[in-house]
Design a protein around this motif. Structure first.
Motif, short mmCIF file in Angstrom:
data_model
loop_
_atom_site.label_atom_id
_atom_site.label_comp_id
_atom_site.label_asym_id
_atom_site.label_seq_id
_atom_site.Cartn_x
_atom_site.Cartn_y
_atom_site.Cartn_z
N LEU A 104 42.98 30.59 39.69
CA LEU A 104 43.07 32.04 39.80
C LEU A 104 41.76 32.70 39.37
O LEU A 104 41.14 32.30 38.38
CB LEU A 104 44.22 32.59 38.94
CG LEU A 104 45.63 32.17 39.34
CD1 LEU A 104 46.65 32.83 38.43
CD2 LEU A 104 45.92 32.52 40.80
N GLY A 105 41.36 33.74 40.13
CA GLY A 105 40.19 34.51 39.78
C GLY A 105 40.50 35.49 38.66
O GLY A 105 41.62 35.57 38.15
N ILE A 106 39.50 36.30 38.29
CA ILE A 106 39.64 37.18 37.14
C ILE A 106 40.71 38.25 37.35
O ILE A 106 41.31 38.73 36.41
CB ILE A 106 38.27 37.83 36.82
CG1 ILE A 106 38.31 38.53 35.46
CG2 ILE A 106 37.84 38.79 37.94
CD1 ILE A 106 36.96 38.99 34.97
N ARG A 107 40.97 38.60 38.61
CA ARG A 107 42.01 39.60 38.90
C ARG A 107 43.17 38.97 39.66
O ARG A 107 43.81 39.61 40.49
CB ARG A 107 41.41 40.77 39.66
CG ARG A 107 40.57 41.68 38.76
CD ARG A 107 39.90 42.79 39.53
NE ARG A 107 38.83 42.30 40.38
CZ ARG A 107 38.00 43.09 41.05
NH1 ARG A 107 38.13 44.39 40.96
NH2 ARG A 107 37.04 42.59 41.81
N LYS A 108 43.42 37.69 39.37
CA LYS A 108 44.58 36.94 39.87
C LYS A 108 44.46 36.52 41.34
O LYS A 108 45.42 36.02 41.92
CB LYS A 108 45.87 37.75 39.68
CG LYS A 108 46.11 38.24 38.26
CD LYS A 108 47.24 39.26 38.22
CE LYS A 108 47.31 39.96 36.88
NZ LYS A 108 48.25 41.09 36.91
N GLU A 109 43.28 36.71 41.96
CA GLU A 109 43.11 36.23 43.32
C GLU A 109 43.21 34.71 43.34
O GLU A 109 42.75 34.03 42.42
CB GLU A 109 41.75 36.65 43.89
CG GLU A 109 41.52 38.15 43.95
CD GLU A 109 40.74 38.67 42.76
OE1 GLU A 109 40.75 38.01 41.70
OE2 GLU A 109 40.11 39.73 42.89
N ILE A 110 43.81 34.15 44.38
CA ILE A 110 43.95 32.71 44.50
C ILE A 110 42.67 32.15 45.13
O ILE A 110 42.36 32.43 46.29
CB ILE A 110 45.18 32.33 45.35
CG1 ILE A 110 46.45 32.97 44.77
CG2 ILE A 110 45.34 30.81 45.42
CD1 ILE A 110 47.69 32.75 45.61
#
Length: 362
Positions: A104-110
């Motif tokens: 997961l990225g910093i803003r919850k992007e997969i």
């Protein structure tokens, strides 16, 4: 279309297939239509379980007929529909639960799945999977069980999907409160605890209307004539002190029995619809600060100071294109006057100070 985007599109189509299986299991869909930021939005639910949870906050925007939908959101859970996610999506969710710190990225992007074509995040904890196809303006929202929907998702539902779609259509979702009247209004921005929510609540049953508490849609297509649109009719009280400050709202709190664990939520559309407004021109940006003095006053600040209050919390909370979002907000901030709202201890004086200021600049 390159191979990676073909794979991402197959991933999105698989999520839609899961929704279609859930619809078949339930014998059809429950359809709700809304007018959001002046545009037609259709929400399709596989069964009734999630309808109340995800529409109470936007009930003031519901319409019977909305024309051809400009956004379609397909919503289902696995428990009430007895429909698991397709196998490969189920395996992806299992992986995200175990290795979220890698995937997961910093803003919850997969990572790897999120792109300009397919937007997707995974909200760890309640484990909400949200996807948006930027070419078809269609989205899928999945959660395992209605019992897993957190209270804050009820208060501000579908925010990532709405943010992606609004961003694509010349809007910027901003983390701010907003009050005003048909001729024009204000947004109120700042860090948590600065007085945004209490300022908006103080304006209920005053000369001003309530447009939003936590998130509003800012039309940035023409930064020199910005307009602000309502998204959620929710307001919140943050603890015993807020409830004591606004005792008239206590009986309207939807989660009164859970206040030890949750912030108090009020669905104003259900109790005070006459106090709401859908949209108005943006006249100024207020950055509130608590003074401890009895009277509320207004003082000038620079556009840079206002941008510092508005942009960081918006960009941190919402998945989207950071540089593009910052540019949009910067353009709007430069086009309107910016002020400190020096909040007084006399709550009744707050809406009067804002209303008098708006009258003076008309």
């Amino acid at each position: 279309m390159n191979h990676l985007d073909q794979d991402r599109l197959a991933y999105f189509n698989m999520a839609e297939e899961g929704f279609n299986r859930a619809i078949d299991s339930m014998g059809g869909a429950t359809v709700k239509r809304f007018r959001i930021a002046g545009k037609s939005v259709e929400m399709k639910f596989a069964g009734p379980a999630l309808v109340r949870k995800l529409t109470a906050a936007i009930g003031h925007l519901e319409v019977e007929k909305a024309g051809e939908p400009e956004l379609t959101i397909q919503i289902f859970d696995s428990v009430s529909t007895k429909t698991p996610l397709p196998l490969m999506l189920s395996s992806l969710v299992d992986l995200l639960q175990l290795r979220w710190f890698e995937r997961l990225g910093i803003r919850k992007e997969i990572n790897g799945f999120h792109s300009d074509l397919i937007r997707t995040i995974f909200h760890l904890g309640p484990d909400i999977l949200s996807l948006y196809n930027t070419q078809t303006n269609s989205a899928v929202y999945w959660i395992k069980s209605v019992d897993d929907v957190p209270y804050y998702e009820e208060g501000y539902p579908l925010t990532p999907i709405l943010n992606w779609w609004l961003e694509q259509n010349g809007f910027q979702l901003v983390h701010a409160a907003s009050v005003g009247k048909e001729e024009g209004g204000v947004i109120i921005c700042g860090k948590g605890g600065s007085g945004k929510s209490s300022t908006a609540l103080s304006c209920i049953n005053s000369r001003l209307k309530f447009l939003g508490d936590d998130y509003c849609a800012l039309d940035t297509s023409n930064p020199y004539e910005p307009r602000i649109w309502s998204l959620y009719s929710t307001s919140k009280l943050k603890g015993p002190d807020d409830i004591a400050r606004f005792p008239r709202f206590r009986d309207l709190i939807s989660n009164l029995d859970r206040l030890g664990e949750e912030k108090a939520l009020l669905f104003l559309n259900e109790h005070l619809p006459e106090c709401l407004i859908e949209s108005f021109p943006l006249k100024t940006i207020f950055v509130p600060q608590i003074t401890g003095l009895p009277d509320t006053t207004v003082s000038d600040i620079s556009s840079i100071a206002a941008l510092r209050a508005l942009a960081p919390s918006t960009m941190f909370q919402l998945p989207g294109d950071g540089p593009a979002s910052f540019k949009k907000m910067s353009g709007v901030v430069k086009s309107v006057a910016c002020h400190h709202l020096d909040l007084g201890t006399t709550i009744e004086g707050i809406p009067d100070a804002i209303a008098d200021f708006l009258n003076d600049i008309e």
